[in-house]
Design a protein around this motif. Sequence first.
Motif: not given
Length: 362
Positions: A1-3, A19-23, A25-29, A160-162
Motif C-alpha cells: 500500500m502506497i501512503k 487523483c488517488y482517493k479510492g484507487k 493500492g493508495y492511502t491518502v492522508v 510515475e506517481l504523478l
Amino acid sequence: MIKIAIFGVGLIGGSLALCYKGKPGYTVVGHSPNPKSVEKLLKRGVVDFATTSMAEAVDGADYIVLCVPVGMLETYLQQLVKLPLKPGCIITDVGSTKASITESAAALQLGGAYFIGGHPMAGSERSGVEAATSHLFENAFYVLTPADGTPPEAVQRLGELLACTKAQIIEVNAREHDEIVGAISHLPHIIAVALVNQIRGYDATNSLYRSLAAGGFRDITRIASGEPIVWRDILVNNREVLLRLLRDWNGEIARFIGLLEQSDGDGIAAQFRDAGEFRSQLPERRKGMITSLYDIYVDVPDHPGVIGSIATLLGNERINLSNIHVSESREDVPGVLRLSFRNQEDADRASEVLSRQYAVHV
C-alpha cells in the motif's frame, strides 16, 4: 500500500488527493493544524484519513506533498527533518517558485529521504478544498525540478506517481523555472495590480473611472484580485528575477513612450503586429498558470427564479458553469448575467442553448 501524506489540503492539495482517493493500492492522508479543517476533509471524503499531527501524517509515508503557501515551505521542511521518515520517502511541493526551496532542502539533512521540487501549472478562479477536482491537472504541465545529485530512480518514481494526474510531466532546472514562471505569471500579476491601482488613483477624483472600467478592463485585470498574502510571499521569494523582469518591462514601456512622442504610427502598428504574430503561436487548449475563462452575457428579466432556470437549462445539457455574476438588475431594466466557462466549447454550447429563450451576447 502506497501512503501519500498531503500537507495543506486546499484546491491543489485536495485535487491531488482526489487523483488517488479510492484507487487500489493508495492511502491518502491529509494534514492540517486546525481540527475543524481535519473534520471538513473527512466529511467531504477528500482523503482516507486526516490528522493534526505531523508525526502521524508522515509515519510510513512513501510520498509527502507540501501544498502550503510558498512562505511556509521552508518551515515545514525544517519540521519534517526532525521526524523519523521512511527510507526512500520522496518529499515534494507545489509552490510556484522553486530555486529557494530546492536550495533550502539541499542544506538540510533529509536522512534517507529525497526532496524533488514540483509545480503543477494549473489553477482555478475558485479556491479551497471545496473547489478541488481530480480533473484539475489534466492537459497541464507539471514541472519537476530535481536538484543535482538526485537519484534518477527517485525522479522516475515521482513522475510515475504523478501520471495519475493526467498532466504532462517535464523536468526543468529550478532557476530556469523561476525565470520563466516569473515572466509568464508573476510579472503579469504585478502589471495587473499596478494598472488597477493607477485607475483607482484617478477614480479618487473622478468616479467615472470606476463606472466605465467594465467589460474589457475588468477582464484583462482579473488576476489583480489574487490573494494578497499568497502573492506577497511569491513575489518576495522570486524578487531577484522580478527585479530584472520589471527593468525589462520599463524598457518596453519606454519604447512606447518614444513611439508616441514621435507620433510614429508605423512603429506602433509594428509593435501590435509583432505581438499578435507571437500570441497566435501560443497554445490555446493547454491549461496554464493563469486560468482561462470564457464569458457570455445574458439579458434576463427581473423575475424570481430566473437564475435557477438558466442554471437548470445548462445542467440539463451537461454544460459545466464555472461562475455566474449578476451585473445589473433593476425594476423595468433587464438584468445582465455574466456566465463564465472553463473552455470555449462549453461557452459556445451555452450560448446556443440559452439564445432560444434569452438575448445572449459574447
